[in-house]
Motif scaffolding. Structure first.
Motif, PDB file in Angstrom:
ATOM      1  N   VAL A  44      60.957  40.525   3.665  1.00  0.00           N
ATOM      2  CA  VAL A  44      62.340  40.845   3.539  1.00  0.00           C
ATOM      3  C   VAL A  44      63.648  41.424   3.981  1.00  0.00           C
ATOM      4  CG1 VAL A  44      63.152  43.555   2.090  1.00  0.00           C
ATOM      5  CG2 VAL A  44      60.955  42.340   1.285  1.00  0.00           C
ATOM      6  N   ILE A  45      64.728  40.850   3.963  1.00  0.00           N
ATOM      7  CA  ILE A  45      66.596  41.836   4.414  1.00  0.00           C
ATOM      8  C   ILE A  45      66.400  43.367   3.863  1.00  0.00           C
ATOM      9  CG2 ILE A  45      68.956  41.277   4.236  1.00  0.00           C
ATOM     10  CD1 ILE A  45      67.460  38.433   4.062  1.00  0.00           C
ATOM     11  N   THR A  46      66.093  43.806   2.057  1.00  0.00           N
ATOM     12  CA  THR A  46      67.294  44.305   1.751  1.00  0.00           C
ATOM     13  C   THR A  46      66.466  44.605   0.302  1.00  0.00           C
ATOM     14  OG1 THR A  46      68.625  45.735   0.652  1.00  0.00           O
ATOM     15  CG2 THR A  46      68.482  43.301   0.745  1.00  0.00           C
ATOM     16  N   ILE A  52      67.672  44.654  -6.977  1.00  0.00           N
ATOM     17  CA  ILE A  52      68.100  43.693  -6.573  1.00  0.00           C
ATOM     18  C   ILE A  52      67.268  44.036  -4.503  1.00  0.00           C
ATOM     19  CG2 ILE A  52      69.182  42.024  -5.132  1.00  0.00           C
ATOM     20  CD1 ILE A  52      70.099  41.361  -8.312  1.00  0.00           C
ATOM     21  N   GLY A  53      66.613  42.779  -4.811  1.00  0.00           N
ATOM     22  CA  GLY A  53      65.685  42.047  -3.510  1.00  0.00           C
ATOM     23  C   GLY A  53      66.303  41.122  -2.782  1.00  0.00           C
ATOM     24  N   THR A  54      66.558  41.027  -1.492  1.00  0.00           N
ATOM     25  CA  THR A  54      66.573  39.114  -1.137  1.00  0.00           C
ATOM     26  C   THR A  54      65.602  39.844   0.260  1.00  0.00           C
ATOM     27  OG1 THR A  54      67.654  41.032   0.990  1.00  0.00           O
ATOM     28  CG2 THR A  54      69.429  39.475  -0.874  1.00  0.00           C
ATOM     29  N   ALA A  55      65.326  38.584   0.831  1.00  0.00           N
ATOM     30  CA  ALA A  55      64.383  38.081   1.590  1.00  0.00           C
ATOM     31  C   ALA A  55      64.926  36.816   2.725  1.00  0.00           C
ATOM     32  CB  ALA A  55      63.321  38.142   1.230  1.00  0.00           C
ATOM     33  N   GLU A  56      64.299  36.497   3.562  1.00  0.00           N
ATOM     34  CA  GLU A  56      64.866  35.376   3.842  1.00  0.00           C
ATOM     35  C   GLU A  56      63.153  35.253   5.007  1.00  0.00           C
ATOM     36  OE1 GLU A  56      66.679  35.941   7.329  1.00  0.00           O
ATOM     37  OE2 GLU A  56      65.120  37.336   8.685  1.00  0.00           O
TER      38      GLU A  56
END
Length: 161
Positions: A127-129, A134-138
């Motif tokens: 997870v990035i944020t 909203i959630g973001t990941a790489e």
């Protein structure tokens, strides 16, 4: 949580009531331990969810001849599914009871051809944020030598279940 090779996997759909009662991390950890069934796509493609901690999920698989495209390499959708799975589940581990998430968009870059001879591969989502909506990941897809095969990013919608 580390993988347990003695787990007999089940496949199916988790009931809405059971899903609603679990926080995201507990849900994903139950997928890892076999307490909940993996989705049928995991059976179809032969992948396993082997580790889950807050903000991080690892999925493993071994490309085979069943995954080939007409050109004789493993279809890019195989890598895309592994990355979408690890990144989306990583976001899910950060949300609370009564919430869920779904992929809004993802992008991947395929860096090396996958072949059945590639052997076991590992997709790690981090997870990035993660916010209220909203959630973001790489994600990184690597072979057993640690070589980067593909990478990606995702944006997930977090919503009331």
């Amino acid at each position: 949580m580390s993988p347990d090779v003695s787990i007999e996997r089940r496949y199916g759909v988790v009931s809405a009531d059971e899903r609603r009662a679990l926080g995201g991390l507990e849900f994903v950890q139950r997928l890892v331990t076999g307490a909940l069934p993996l989705n049928t796509m995991a059976r179809t493609l032969g992948y396993d969810i082997v580790e889950a901690t807050a903000g991080r999920v690892i999925v493993t698989a071994a490309p085979s001849a069943d995954h080939l495209n007409p050109a004789g390499t493993v279809h890019g959708g195989f890598a895309a599914t592994l990355l979408d799975t690890c990144m989306g589940l990583a976001v899910l581990t950060t949300i609370g009871t009564g919430l869920s998430s779904t992929t809004l968009e993802f992008k991947i870059s395929l860096l090396r051809s996958l072949m059945p001879e590639t052997g076991p591969i590992r997709a790690e989502g981090i997870v990035i944020t993660s916010g209220k909506r909203i959630g973001t990941a790489e994600g990184r897809l690597t072979d057993s030598e640690g070589r980067l095969l593909a990478h990606g990013t995702t944006t997930c919608l977090i919503f009331d279940r």
